[in-house]
Design an enzyme around this catalytic site. Structure first.
Site, PDB file in Angstrom:
ATOM      1  N   CYS A 114       0.819  -1.228   0.000  1.00 49.33           N
ATOM      2  CA  CYS A 114       0.000   0.000   0.000  1.00 49.33           C
ATOM      3  C   CYS A 114       0.844   1.266   0.000  1.00 49.33           C
ATOM      4  O   CYS A 114       0.415   2.299  -0.492  1.00 49.33           O
ATOM      5  CB  CYS A 114      -0.932   0.005   1.204  1.00 49.33           C
ATOM      6  N   HIS A 275      -3.717   7.091   1.207  1.00 50.09           N
ATOM      7  CA  HIS A 275      -3.967   5.762   0.638  1.00 50.09           C
ATOM      8  C   HIS A 275      -5.384   5.361   1.023  1.00 50.09           C
ATOM      9  O   HIS A 275      -5.787   5.514   2.182  1.00 50.09           O
ATOM     10  CB  HIS A 275      -2.943   4.772   1.195  1.00 50.09           C
ATOM     11  N   ASN A 305      -9.973  -0.634  -2.156  1.00 57.43           N
ATOM     12  CA  ASN A 305      -8.558  -0.406  -1.839  1.00 57.43           C
ATOM     13  C   ASN A 305      -7.725  -0.997  -2.982  1.00 57.43           C
ATOM     14  O   ASN A 305      -7.722  -2.202  -3.181  1.00 57.43           O
ATOM     15  CB  ASN A 305      -8.271  -1.087  -0.490  1.00 57.43           C
TER      16      ASN A 305
HETATM   17  O1  UT7 Z   1      -4.390  -0.984   2.994  1.00 59.24           O
HETATM   18  C1  UT7 Z   1      -4.074  -1.554   4.206  1.00 59.24           C
HETATM   19  C2  UT7 Z   1      -4.797  -2.838   4.192  1.00 59.24           C
HETATM   20  N1  UT7 Z   1      -5.854  -3.077   5.052  1.00 59.24           N
HETATM   21  C3  UT7 Z   1      -6.567  -2.261   5.830  1.00 59.24           C
HETATM   22  O2  UT7 Z   1      -6.378  -1.072   5.933  1.00 59.24           O
HETATM   23  C4  UT7 Z   1      -7.646  -2.913   6.590  1.00 59.24           C
HETATM   24  C5  UT7 Z   1      -7.824  -2.404   7.987  1.00 59.24           C
HETATM   25  N2  UT7 Z   1      -8.876  -3.121   8.656  1.00 59.24           N
HETATM   26  C6  UT7 Z   1     -10.163  -3.001   8.326  1.00 59.24           C
HETATM   27  O3  UT7 Z   1     -10.487  -2.239   7.440  1.00 59.24           O
HETATM   28  C7  UT7 Z   1     -11.195  -3.793   9.115  1.00 59.24           C
HETATM   29  O4  UT7 Z   1     -10.560  -4.508  10.129  1.00 59.24           O
HETATM   30  C8  UT7 Z   1     -12.012  -4.754   8.204  1.00 59.24           C
HETATM   31  C9  UT7 Z   1     -12.952  -3.941   7.338  1.00 59.24           C
HETATM   32  C10 UT7 Z   1     -11.094  -5.593   7.358  1.00 59.24           C
HETATM   33  C11 UT7 Z   1     -12.856  -5.709   9.037  1.00 59.24           C
HETATM   34  O5  UT7 Z   1     -13.691  -4.981   9.933  1.00 59.24           O
HETATM   35  P1  UT7 Z   1     -13.754  -5.428  11.456  1.00 59.24           P
HETATM   36  O6  UT7 Z   1     -14.694  -4.519  12.090  1.00 59.24           O
HETATM   37  O7  UT7 Z   1     -12.344  -5.433  11.982  1.00 59.24           O
HETATM   38  O8  UT7 Z   1     -14.385  -6.857  11.375  1.00 59.24           O
HETATM   39  P2  UT7 Z   1     -13.822  -8.277  11.885  1.00 59.24           P
HETATM   40  O9  UT7 Z   1     -12.760  -8.765  10.982  1.00 59.24           O
HETATM   41  O10 UT7 Z   1     -13.518  -8.183  13.343  1.00 59.24           O
HETATM   42  O11 UT7 Z   1     -15.083  -9.178  11.713  1.00 59.24           O
HETATM   43  C12 UT7 Z   1     -16.319  -8.931  12.402  1.00 59.24           C
HETATM   44  C13 UT7 Z   1     -17.346  -9.945  11.964  1.00 59.24           C
HETATM   45  C14 UT7 Z   1     -16.858 -11.380  12.008  1.00 59.24           C
HETATM   46  O12 UT7 Z   1     -17.952 -12.191  12.405  1.00 59.24           O
HETATM   47  P3  UT7 Z   1     -18.106 -12.674  13.925  1.00 59.24           P
HETATM   48  O13 UT7 Z   1     -16.857 -13.448  14.227  1.00 59.24           O
HETATM   49  O14 UT7 Z   1     -18.230 -11.430  14.732  1.00 59.24           O
HETATM   50  O15 UT7 Z   1     -19.355 -13.500  13.875  1.00 59.24           O
HETATM   51  C15 UT7 Z   1     -16.518 -11.701  10.590  1.00 59.24           C
HETATM   52  O16 UT7 Z   1     -16.631 -13.065  10.278  1.00 59.24           O
HETATM   53  O17 UT7 Z   1     -17.708  -9.712  10.581  1.00 59.24           O
HETATM   54  C16 UT7 Z   1     -17.557 -10.929   9.820  1.00 59.24           C
HETATM   55  N3  UT7 Z   1     -17.153 -10.590   8.478  1.00 59.24           N
HETATM   56  C17 UT7 Z   1     -18.031 -10.305   7.499  1.00 59.24           C
HETATM   57  N4  UT7 Z   1     -19.378 -10.292   7.466  1.00 59.24           N
HETATM   58  C18 UT7 Z   1     -19.966  -9.958   6.310  1.00 59.24           C
HETATM   59  C19 UT7 Z   1     -15.904 -10.465   7.988  1.00 59.24           C
HETATM   60  N5  UT7 Z   1     -15.950 -10.100   6.706  1.00 59.24           N
HETATM   61  C20 UT7 Z   1     -17.264 -10.003   6.363  1.00 59.24           C
HETATM   62  C21 UT7 Z   1     -17.951  -9.661   5.199  1.00 59.24           C
HETATM   63  N6  UT7 Z   1     -19.295  -9.655   5.204  1.00 59.24           N
HETATM   64  N7  UT7 Z   1     -17.296  -9.335   4.046  1.00 59.24           N
END
Ligand code: UT7
Length: 348
Positions: A114, A275, A305
């Site tokens: 990134c 970014h 992204n």
């Molecule tokens: O460019 C640099 C690269 N990356 C980033 O900048 C990413 C930085 N991080 C983020 O943007 C966030 O952490 C995410 C958007 C990736 C994820 O959001 P989060 O609030 O951290 O969610 P999580 O990974 O803790 O997941 C929460 C819940 C989980 O379910 P349970 O365990 O609570 O039942 C996941 O399984 O959301 C679920 N989940 C989804 N549900 C629907 C994960 N992905 C999805 C999805 N659709 N696509």
């Protein structure tokens, strides 16, 4: 000593639009979840077989070169940032050199994910300052859609990323106080495995929790085993929360570093082009720096992204929309896998 300026900028995004609702055909997700957590509404995916990371970069490069009022033949160095290259090796830089009919110039590929474009810009800036090159093409391009897990297993990663390319031509300027004022690069490998694609690779699974079964032989072997393809370990891995937490600290820090170096404050910024990692991250950074809405450029809603391509796509689009004028103070900042992060302050 010269200063370097961005003489031309361009971008290219593929025409295939995939909305959040389109993704529900492949995985268990919702438009609401994606928009709430990331701000993304849709992203572009390259034509699976007709478009490549290099071909998209070429489209962006053509525009940047034309806007810089130069020609492909006059480019004297290429810096290509991507994490989704056409080949494991050689890098995309030489493919672009070949396809654009450039001379036998140097082509450097960099792997800083990134923050790839900010790193590339910084390298180009040093070459211009020393007088070694006068017309450097810097590109960031990604074809993520070819290597993401579009099943429910991979949804936390795959919904975020999109394809596209951006490019800039850097040239020297003798105008005092104009062009790239400073660049600032950082890394911390402590969390290297928190956002990574482990395979294909030569680690042998060393240090990884799910060490795969490797072929039982004394030498050689495989970068990817059938088991990795089955269990999904050949897809990118991301500990989203760890990335988020670090990003919201490092973005403001590295922007602050650039401002301090130039004896400026956040109030001096005309446009911050971060970014496009996650709209929530950008909003957090905006709030921390106390910037008004019109001082921060976001287009993640449309493109997702796009990793190394995100900063140049955003910069190019901001310029096209008239959001950047002569004399404006523009700040670029990025954070991503490695972790690596960086910033650049530009007097346009
Ligand atoms: O460019 C640099 C690269 N990356 C980033 O900048 C990413 C930085 N991080 C983020 O943007 C966030 O952490 C995410 C958007 C990736 C994820 O959001 P989060 O609030 O951290 O969610 P999580 O990974 O803790 O997941 C929460 C819940 C989980 O379910 P349970 O365990 O609570 O039942 C996941 O399984 O959301 C679920 N989940 C989804 N549900 C629907 C994960 N992905 C999805 C999805 N659709 N696509």
């Amino acid at each position: 000593m010269f200063q370097s300026k961005i003489a031309g900028i361009g971008h290219y995004v593929p025409k295939n639009v995939y909305t959040n609702n389109d993704l529900t055909r492949f995985m268990d997700t919702t438009d609401e979840w994606i928009q709430e957590r990331t701000g993304i509404k849709e992203r572009r995916y390259a034509d699976r077989l007709e478009e490549t990371t290099t071909s998209m970069a070429i489209e962006a490069a053509k525009i940047a070169i034309e806007r810089a009022k130069t020609t492909a033949k006059d480019i004297d160095f290429i810096i290509f940032a991507t994490l989704s290259p056409d080949y494991y090796f050689p890098g995309c830089g030489v493919l672009l050199q070949r396809e654009m009919g450039m001379g036998e110039i140097g082509a450097l590929d960099i792997r800083n994910q990134c923050s790839g474009f900010v790193y590339a810009l910084s390298i180009a800036d040093q070459f211009i300052k020393t007088g070694m090159y006068k017309n450097i093409l810097v590109v960031g391009s990604e074809k993520h859609s070819f290597a993401l897990d579009f099943s429910t297993r991979g949804r936390a990663v795959s919904v975020i990323f999109g394809d596209g390319a951006g490019a800039a031509v850097l040239q020297p300027t003798t105008e005092t106080g104009k062009g790239i004022l400073s660049t600032h690069l950082h890394s911390d490998g402590a969390d290297a495995e928190k956002l990574a694609m482990y395979y294909p690779g030569a680690s042998g699974g060393k240090g990884l929790e799910n060490r795969p079964e490797w072929p039982d032989q004394e030498l050689g072997g495989m970068f990817v085993t059938p088991k990795m393809l089955e269990d999904g370990s050949a897809f990118p891995y991301m500990d989203g929360q760890a990335v988020f937490k670090k990003a919201v600290v490092k973005f403001p820090e590295v922007i602050g570093e650039a401002l301090a170096k130039n004896e400026l404050t956040p109030a001096d910024i005309d446009l911050l082009v971060p970014h496009q990692a996650n709209l929530r991250i950008s909003q957090f950074v905006q709030k921390t720096l106390g910037l008004a809405d019109d001082k921060v450029f976001n287009n993640i809603q449309k493109y997702g992204n796009t990793t190394a391509a995100s900063v140049p796509i955003a910069l190019s689009e901001a310029w096209e929309e008239g959001r950047i004028k002569e004399g404006d103070l523009v700040c670029l900042a990025a954070f991503g896998a490695g972790f690596t992060w960086g910033s650049a302050l530009i007097r346009w």
